[in-house]
Design an enzyme around this catalytic site. Sequence first.
Site: not given
Length: 142
Positions: A4, A7, A100
């Site tokens: 990800c 991340c 997001h």
Amino acid sequence: VNGCVFCEIAGGRVEASIVYEDDDTLAFMDLKPVNPGHVLVVPREHVPSVRDLDEELGGRVFKVAMRLESAIRNSGVRCEGTNMFVADGEAAFQDVFHFHLHVFPRFQGDRFTIDADWKEQSRAELDRVASDIRSAYEQLWR
Ligand SMILES: [Zn+2]
């Protein structure tokens, strides 16, 4: 979460242009901005969709977005208006499956478009759909 990119950014393992960070949230420039000044606000924790997002954490993400909206307006980038935008799910053009919130400046003549069939619905149809959503809401959060 492995693979990800958000991340990885939150962990400092992938480069990003950070504009804000605290213990729970992070905001950085979108690599492919709609317009210059396009910021993404994310929870540090890997949360794929809005349904997985803790409500308190979601509130903190939105608070950061609200503050950044003012900062963008005062930053000197061209900004005659702003959009805040969440894409949730592939059908909604979510591209990175780590929640997001987009905040981006808008100006007359920019290239961002949203297109739909904006036809006005009848009150009966609006009432029918409102009733379905009200029922679902009550079942979820009664
Ligand atoms: Zn993630």
